[in-house]
Design an enzyme around this catalytic site. Sequence first.
Site, PDB file in Angstrom:
ATOM      1  N   ASP A   7      -0.489   4.570  -5.278  1.00 46.09           N
ATOM      2  CA  ASP A   7      -1.937   4.378  -5.135  1.00 46.09           C
ATOM      3  C   ASP A   7      -2.445   4.002  -6.522  1.00 46.09           C
ATOM      4  O   ASP A   7      -2.600   4.862  -7.385  1.00 46.09           O
ATOM      5  CB  ASP A   7      -2.586   5.685  -4.647  1.00 46.09           C
ATOM      6  CG  ASP A   7      -4.081   5.516  -4.428  1.00 46.09           C
ATOM      7  OD1 ASP A   7      -4.529   4.396  -4.124  1.00 46.09           O
ATOM      8  OD2 ASP A   7      -4.811   6.525  -4.565  1.00 46.09           O
ATOM      9  N   GLU A  68      -0.849  -0.050  -2.709  1.00 43.48           N
ATOM     10  CA  GLU A  68      -2.032  -0.368  -1.909  1.00 43.48           C
ATOM     11  C   GLU A  68      -2.636  -1.680  -2.391  1.00 43.48           C
ATOM     12  O   GLU A  68      -2.739  -1.942  -3.577  1.00 43.48           O
ATOM     13  CB  GLU A  68      -3.064   0.762  -1.997  1.00 43.48           C
ATOM     14  CG  GLU A  68      -4.135   0.627  -0.938  1.00 43.48           C
ATOM     15  CD  GLU A  68      -4.931   1.910  -0.737  1.00 43.48           C
ATOM     16  OE1 GLU A  68      -4.468   2.759   0.032  1.00 43.48           O
ATOM     17  OE2 GLU A  68      -5.984   2.070  -1.353  1.00 43.48           O
ATOM     18  N   ASP A 141      -5.440  11.219  -4.624  1.00 41.08           N
ATOM     19  CA  ASP A 141      -4.545  10.129  -5.020  1.00 41.08           C
ATOM     20  C   ASP A 141      -3.088  10.458  -4.707  1.00 41.08           C
ATOM     21  O   ASP A 141      -2.290   9.561  -4.418  1.00 41.08           O
ATOM     22  CB  ASP A 141      -4.687   9.848  -6.524  1.00 41.08           C
ATOM     23  CG  ASP A 141      -6.150   9.839  -6.942  1.00 41.08           C
ATOM     24  OD1 ASP A 141      -6.704   8.749  -7.068  1.00 41.08           O
ATOM     25  OD2 ASP A 141      -6.743  10.926  -7.096  1.00 41.08           O
TER      26      ASP A 141
END
Lengths: 208, 208
Positions: A7, A68, A141
């Site tokens: 992430d 991502e 996260d």
Amino acid sequence: MRVLGVDPGLTRCGLGVIDARMNRKVSFIDVRVARSSAHLPPDQRLLIIANEIDKVIDSFSPDVMAVERVFAQDNVRSVMGTAQVAGIVLLAAARRGIPIEMHTPSEVKASVTGSGRADKKQIQQMVKRILSLDEVPQPADAADALAIAICQAWRGGPASLTAQPDRYQHGGAGLLPPTEGAGLTAAQKIWAKAERKTRSRTGAKIFR
Amino acid sequence: MRVLGVDPGLTRCGLGVIDARMNRKVSFIDVRVARSSAHLPPDQRLLIIANEIDKVIDSFSPDVMAVERVFAQDNVRSVMGTAQVAGIVLLAAARRGIPIEMHTPSEVKASVTGSGRADKKQIQQMVKRILSLDEVPQPADAADALAIAICQAWRGGPASLTAQPDRYQHGGAGLLPPTEGAGLTAAQKIWAKAERKTRSRTGAKIFR
């Protein structure tokens, strides 16, 4: 098959490692959050994050990575730093020859919760349940990084093969990896090889 | 002092190298454009661009680097790739301990043409004139990279010191680098050291 999900972020970068088998079984290996202070210049922040990414790759030797996908429409204040981190993650994978894919936030949400519009709490709860964790991974996260890894395992692995149903066989609870040889795409060969490596490492068996 | 200016981009990444002396004299060393095909996956594109950046740094050993600051409001379709390249440029500098700064497009335009709203043609013409080139550097990314390097030489070097006029002496046509010793900031020490290195490399003399 070992999966590293990232992430991306300059302030907090989630790094989640799981092992995935072809019957959709995933198990938790590691999760951590790399951080850099907003008081440092951007190049020094990227260096800190990059060193942490390198450390995780070296420690856990992922067979595949996922990050991502960042959109310019998101939070404009932080999006450029996030894209810069995504760039160094992609490069770190490419330099080592590790396949890497990008997934949108809604793909990740849909994979993990069944809904592309799930909120943070739902994702955290599902990550906890899917990986049989005692607690919800904190901060968000960390849970997001694990969710991205799960998404990669389920979409990037078996999911990408369902488009070619003649290439694999169904077997009980889930899909089986493709057998090697002619007729496999490059991605399938990587997957089959990674799967063998995981089997030999974990001792897990997949019955045909 | 050798300066590498980078106009970041995935399809075309401009890399311009100049030498700068303290009297605002700048001279052309090299310019090239790294390219990657839009048909390749993003990680492979970044790898190609990163390898070219490494090659230029290794070949020309810049004392300082500069990269254009990307804004999320710019071209939304290409901006994320551009930010990813900016990230790998910042990281490449940080890994080698080379100071790097970011300049906005209007800072670059203002440095080179005197107007923050100059168009591409005006920038190309001024880069040609400032560096005494026979022809306008092509494509625009090449001229932009040189313009970023010139901006860094003029703003990032002497310009950053004009805020502290007691720290340096005026001498004829321009500014003199700070002398070493106590009282210099970290950036000034780097500059003074880089300046000595450039003098010894080019044989150019700056009279005090």
